[in-house]
Design a protein around this motif. Sequence first.
Motif, PDB file in Angstrom:
ATOM      1  N   LEU A  10     -53.660  60.822  -6.092  1.00 45.65           N
ATOM      2  CA  LEU A  10     -54.540  61.591  -5.212  1.00 45.65           C
ATOM      3  C   LEU A  10     -54.627  63.038  -5.680  1.00 45.65           C
ATOM      4  N   ASN A  11     -53.516  63.608  -6.080  1.00 43.91           N
ATOM      5  CA  ASN A  11     -53.516  64.976  -6.609  1.00 43.91           C
ATOM      6  C   ASN A  11     -54.356  65.073  -7.880  1.00 43.91           C
ATOM      7  N   GLU A  12     -54.232  64.086  -8.756  1.00 39.21           N
ATOM      8  CA  GLU A  12     -55.022  64.067  -9.988  1.00 39.21           C
ATOM      9  C   GLU A  12     -56.514  63.948  -9.670  1.00 39.21           C
ATOM     10  N   LEU A  13     -56.847  63.168  -8.665  1.00 38.65           N
ATOM     11  CA  LEU A  13     -58.238  63.011  -8.244  1.00 38.65           C
ATOM     12  C   LEU A  13     -58.817  64.342  -7.778  1.00 38.65           C
ATOM     13  N   ILE A  14     -58.094  65.062  -6.956  1.00 38.87           N
ATOM     14  CA  ILE A  14     -58.553  66.339  -6.419  1.00 38.87           C
ATOM     15  C   ILE A  14     -58.650  67.390  -7.525  1.00 38.87           C
ATOM     16  N   GLN A  15     -57.734  67.357  -8.473  1.00 36.96           N
ATOM     17  CA  GLN A  15     -57.749  68.316  -9.588  1.00 36.96           C
ATOM     18  C   GLN A  15     -58.834  67.996 -10.610  1.00 36.96           C
ATOM     19  N   ASN A  51     -62.617  41.691  -2.550  1.00 37.96           N
ATOM     20  CA  ASN A  51     -61.226  41.278  -2.320  1.00 37.96           C
ATOM     21  C   ASN A  51     -60.377  42.330  -1.622  1.00 37.96           C
ATOM     22  N   GLY A  52     -60.985  43.207  -0.844  1.00 32.63           N
ATOM     23  CA  GLY A  52     -60.235  44.188  -0.066  1.00 32.63           C
ATOM     24  C   GLY A  52     -59.831  45.432  -0.827  1.00 32.63           C
ATOM     25  N   ASN A  53     -60.280  45.582  -2.057  1.00 31.87           N
ATOM     26  CA  ASN A  53     -59.972  46.790  -2.827  1.00 31.87           C
ATOM     27  C   ASN A  53     -60.944  47.903  -2.461  1.00 31.87           C
ATOM     28  N   ILE A  54     -60.507  49.137  -2.634  1.00 31.56           N
ATOM     29  CA  ILE A  54     -61.330  50.303  -2.314  1.00 31.56           C
ATOM     30  C   ILE A  54     -61.199  51.306  -3.451  1.00 31.56           C
ATOM     31  N   ILE A  55     -62.316  51.904  -3.832  1.00 29.52           N
ATOM     32  CA  ILE A  55     -62.271  52.984  -4.808  1.00 29.52           C
ATOM     33  C   ILE A  55     -62.547  54.287  -4.070  1.00 29.52           C
ATOM     34  N   TYR A  56     -61.687  55.261  -4.300  1.00 30.69           N
ATOM     35  CA  TYR A  56     -61.824  56.582  -3.685  1.00 30.69           C
ATOM     36  C   TYR A  56     -62.259  57.565  -4.748  1.00 30.69           C
ATOM     37  N   ARG A  57     -63.222  58.402  -4.356  1.00 28.17           N
ATOM     38  CA  ARG A  57     -63.701  59.470  -5.237  1.00 28.17           C
ATOM     39  C   ARG A  57     -63.649  60.782  -4.467  1.00 28.17           C
ATOM     40  N   TYR A  58     -63.556  61.858  -5.219  1.00 27.47           N
ATOM     41  CA  TYR A  58     -63.491  63.190  -4.611  1.00 27.47           C
ATOM     42  C   TYR A  58     -64.847  63.862  -4.712  1.00 27.47           C
ATOM     43  N   ARG A  59     -65.310  64.346  -3.595  1.00 29.96           N
ATOM     44  CA  ARG A  59     -66.579  65.087  -3.547  1.00 29.96           C
ATOM     45  C   ARG A  59     -66.249  66.484  -3.045  1.00 29.96           C
ATOM     46  N   SER A  60     -66.373  67.459  -3.913  1.00 28.22           N
ATOM     47  CA  SER A  60     -66.054  68.826  -3.509  1.00 28.22           C
ATOM     48  C   SER A  60     -67.115  69.342  -2.541  1.00 28.22           C
ATOM     49  N   LYS A  61     -66.706  70.268  -1.715  1.00 22.27           N
ATOM     50  CA  LYS A  61     -67.593  70.795  -0.673  1.00 22.27           C
ATOM     51  C   LYS A  61     -68.585  71.761  -1.232  1.00 22.27           C
TER      52      LYS A  61
END
Length: 61
Positions: A10-15, A51-61
């Motif tokens: 999650l930290n890597e995603l935000i960075q 199959n219940g998997n989710i991909i999360y992406r970061y969208r900056s404001k």
Amino acid sequence: MTKEELQNQLNELIQGTIDGITIEKKDFMTFREIWINHEEKESIIGEALHNGNIIYRYRSK
């Protein structure tokens, strides 16, 4: 995946180090706990996959 591994991803995603995190169904509740308490949660968007998997992406404001 451990809570620490999920937190690191999650930290890597935000960075911007990675573009997305794929969370498997078995890890969802652990990830949700981290996500729900994160100050940037409004910018971390999930997209349901098969199959219940989710991909999360970061969208900056």
